[in-house]
Design an enzyme around this catalytic site. Sequence first.
Site, PDB file in Angstrom:
ATOM      1  N   CYS A  34       0.835  -1.203   0.000  1.00  0.00           N
ATOM      2  CA  CYS A  34       0.000   0.000   0.000  1.00  0.00           C
ATOM      3  C   CYS A  34       0.877   1.263   0.000  1.00  0.00           C
ATOM      4  O   CYS A  34       1.483   1.592  -1.004  1.00  0.00           O
ATOM      5  CB  CYS A  34      -0.989  -0.033   1.160  1.00  0.00           C
ATOM      6  SG  CYS A  34      -2.370   1.119   0.966  1.00  0.00           S
ATOM      7  N   GLU A  76      -0.718  -8.581   5.138  1.00  0.00           N
ATOM      8  CA  GLU A  76      -0.396  -8.832   6.545  1.00  0.00           C
ATOM      9  C   GLU A  76      -1.638  -8.901   7.432  1.00  0.00           C
ATOM     10  O   GLU A  76      -1.551  -9.338   8.583  1.00  0.00           O
ATOM     11  CB  GLU A  76       0.576  -7.761   7.065  1.00  0.00           C
ATOM     12  CG  GLU A  76      -0.019  -6.387   7.316  1.00  0.00           C
ATOM     13  CD  GLU A  76      -0.198  -5.534   6.073  1.00  0.00           C
ATOM     14  OE1 GLU A  76      -0.634  -4.369   6.221  1.00  0.00           O
ATOM     15  OE2 GLU A  76       0.082  -6.017   4.957  1.00  0.00           O
ATOM     16  N   HIS A  83      -2.911  -5.221   1.411  1.00  0.00           N
ATOM     17  CA  HIS A  83      -2.323  -5.488   2.726  1.00  0.00           C
ATOM     18  C   HIS A  83      -2.382  -6.981   3.040  1.00  0.00           C
ATOM     19  O   HIS A  83      -3.304  -7.437   3.711  1.00  0.00           O
ATOM     20  CB  HIS A  83      -3.110  -4.750   3.814  1.00  0.00           C
ATOM     21  CG  HIS A  83      -2.983  -3.270   3.800  1.00  0.00           C
ATOM     22  ND1 HIS A  83      -2.082  -2.591   4.588  1.00  0.00           N
ATOM     23  CD2 HIS A  83      -3.649  -2.331   3.097  1.00  0.00           C
ATOM     24  CE1 HIS A  83      -2.207  -1.282   4.368  1.00  0.00           C
ATOM     25  NE2 HIS A  83      -3.153  -1.107   3.474  1.00  0.00           N
TER      26      HIS A  83
END
Length: 203
Positions: free
Chosen positions: A80, A184, A182
Amino acid sequence: MSPTIGVLALQGDVREHVAALEHEGARAVGVRRRSELDAVDALVVPGGESTTIDKLLRAFDLFQPVQQRLRDGMPAYGSCAGMILLADRILGGIEGQRTLGGVDITVRRNAFGRQVDSFETDLAIEGVEGSAEEPVHAVFIRAPWVEEVGPAATVVGRVEEGPAAGRIVAVRQGPVLVTSFHPEVTGDTRVHRLFVQIVRESR
């Protein structure tokens, strides 16, 4: 021996990236100082607010050292805002905003819209194990997209359906990987697995 991968710890999902990297066999550490940067084999630039991270990099005297490590071939992964910071060119930035560079792309900041326009979709990412059959679930939060890819970079992921179909959201150039989304936050660590593999191959 496991690679040591730093996560730029100025803003963003630092703990989540550290956990995903460690799950994939790397030693992961936060990076806020030059000495910490000097001790890592690679660097993750997490999401957050790209203009804020740019200012904090300068405030912590990290901008030039990170940029030099990238020029010297350090592997890096940006998600991002990290994609924006690792892009060579930016559209929609604020006056004076700089990028670290490293990937021959032009990104459009906040291209997918404001926070309320955040969305999720499934993607096949080249190099991500099994993603053709079991796609990566991608979360986009005020995300950029790639407007232009230069000859040095390779597109490895696009949005496949919906209003944003065809938009480029993952690119690799040598040991540098960037995504608009994202990984994660989803619990699927295969993008991090790919990056750890990139780091191992570059050592």
